[in-house]
Design an enzyme around this catalytic site. Structure first.
Site, PDB file in Angstrom:
ATOM      1  N   HIS A 123       0.854  -1.189   0.000  1.00 20.17           N
ATOM      2  CA  HIS A 123       0.000   0.000   0.000  1.00 20.17           C
ATOM      3  C   HIS A 123       0.890   1.239   0.000  1.00 20.17           C
ATOM      4  CE1 HIS A 123      -4.055   1.683   1.688  1.00 20.17           C
ATOM      5  NE2 HIS A 123      -3.461   2.587   0.905  1.00 20.17           N
ATOM      6  N   LEU A 126      -1.694   7.573   0.464  1.00 18.12           N
ATOM      7  CA  LEU A 126      -2.330   7.694   1.764  1.00 18.12           C
ATOM      8  C   LEU A 126      -2.566   6.292   2.312  1.00 18.12           C
ATOM      9  CD1 LEU A 126      -3.866   9.128   4.068  1.00 18.12           C
ATOM     10  CD2 LEU A 126      -5.919   8.957   2.647  1.00 18.12           C
ATOM     11  N   VAL A 167      -2.840   1.885  -4.433  1.00 15.30           N
ATOM     12  CA  VAL A 167      -2.364   3.267  -4.549  1.00 15.30           C
ATOM     13  C   VAL A 167      -3.521   4.190  -4.185  1.00 15.30           C
ATOM     14  CG1 VAL A 167      -1.228   4.949  -6.024  1.00 15.30           C
ATOM     15  CG2 VAL A 167      -0.873   2.497  -6.434  1.00 15.30           C
ATOM     16  N   GLU A 168      -3.418   4.833  -3.020  1.00 11.84           N
ATOM     17  CA  GLU A 168      -4.541   5.603  -2.497  1.00 11.84           C
ATOM     18  C   GLU A 168      -4.248   7.097  -2.493  1.00 11.84           C
ATOM     19  OE1 GLU A 168      -7.627   5.619   1.321  1.00 11.84           O
ATOM     20  OE2 GLU A 168      -6.133   4.020   1.085  1.00 11.84           O
ATOM     21  N   LEU A 169      -5.157   7.865  -3.098  1.00  8.48           N
ATOM     22  CA  LEU A 169      -5.123   9.326  -3.127  1.00  8.48           C
ATOM     23  C   LEU A 169      -3.780   9.880  -3.605  1.00  8.48           C
ATOM     24  CD1 LEU A 169      -7.173  10.693  -0.085  1.00  8.48           C
ATOM     25  CD2 LEU A 169      -7.790  10.626  -2.492  1.00  8.48           C
TER      26      LEU A 169
END
Length: 282
Positions: A123, A126, A167-169
């Site tokens: 991850h 964010l 892949v967050e934000l």
């Protein structure tokens, strides 16, 4: 549909395998949603969703609901506090039919699982449990320095043996640029269409969340239906209570009655019988 053996040595079929996901990189945009029950998983499978994400403790139910869909089991921090817990949880999840494992823990954890040839997803961007380190819940990679740190993180995850990464934000332009160079399968949540798989929470998609995150989009309005159902339940219970109080319920059409001749016979025989509760004198 692919014929496979699970890590628990059971024959099975899957819509996607790790090899298929790698071969599809940069081609067809795939979908992933979160599920936590048999019913949610079955709905997602019926809708044609490509891959599912679930917490490891829900895996058995999810696998029952979507027996052929690629499922990633999340080894959440609070559920697996130590490295030993992570390893035991990973073994259990893979035995129960997980196709991949998710962890937001360290590169050492990713390497430990990857060294067992388990497909592991990391991850970046964010990472909500660690949001305090970046000043709260915010986009990450919006300046060149942070974007380059993301590049370094991708490289480190590749070296650790991860096969995929959530892949967050992250800005879409940043993910697009990195995705052209990385071997990792990228699962984009709030990071635009620059990844290989677009990921959202089922509750947000179906409109079950009161305050959804900015990157979510509701294609339904289940919350409105749930609230309407709750009002209907209260109204129905209130009406029942009032009808009993005013003597109008039970209604004749829901009450059992005797045939007139049987009623007359019963009343006559009852009049001849000893009263209920009468004590016999010995």
């Amino acid at each position: 549909m692919r014929n496979i053996f699970t890590f628990g040595h059971r024959p099975a079929q899957r819509n996607w395998t790790v090899a298929d996901l790698r071969a599809n990189k940069g081609k067809v945009q795939l979908t992933e949603v979160t599920v936590s029950s048999r019913e949610q998983a079955a709905r997602a499978a019926a809708a044609g969703i490509d891959t599912l994400m679930t917490r490891s403790q829900y895996l058995k139910e999810v696998r029952d609901g979507a027996p052929t869909t690629f499922v990633t089991a999340a080894l959440m921090l609070v559920d697996h506090p130590t490295e030993k817990d992570v390893l035991e949880g990973a073994m259990r999840a893979m035995d129960e039919g997980a196709d991949a494992l998710y962890t937001s823990r360290s590169l050492d954890t990713i390497k430990m699982l990857a060294d067992l040839d388990f497909p592991v997803m990391g991850h970046v961007g964010l990472v909500p449990p660690y949001s305090t380190w970046i000043g709260g819940l915010r986009a990450y990679g919006t300046n060149a320095d942070e974007a380059m740190k993301l590049v370094e993180r991708f490289r480190a995850m590749e070296a650790a043996g991860a096969f995929a990464v959530e892949v967050e934000l992250v800005p879409q332009e940043v993910l697009e640029a990195i995705n052209e160079q990385t071997s990792l399968i990228t699962f984009s949540i709030g990071s635009g269409s620059g990844g290989d798989v677009t990921f959202l929470f089922s509750e947000d998609i179906c409109g079950e969340t009161k305050n959804p995150p900015r990157h979510a989009y509701a294609y339904g309005n289940v919350l409105q239906l749930q609230e309407q159902m709750e009002r209907e339940r209260i109204q129905a219970l209130t009406a029942f209570h009032a009808a009993v109080r005013d003597g109008s319920f039970p209604y004749r059409n829901v009450t059992v009655s005797m045939k007139p001749n049987e009623l007359e016979s019963f009343q006559a025989r009852l009049g001849e019988a000893a009263p209920l509760g009468a004590q016999s004198v010995g």
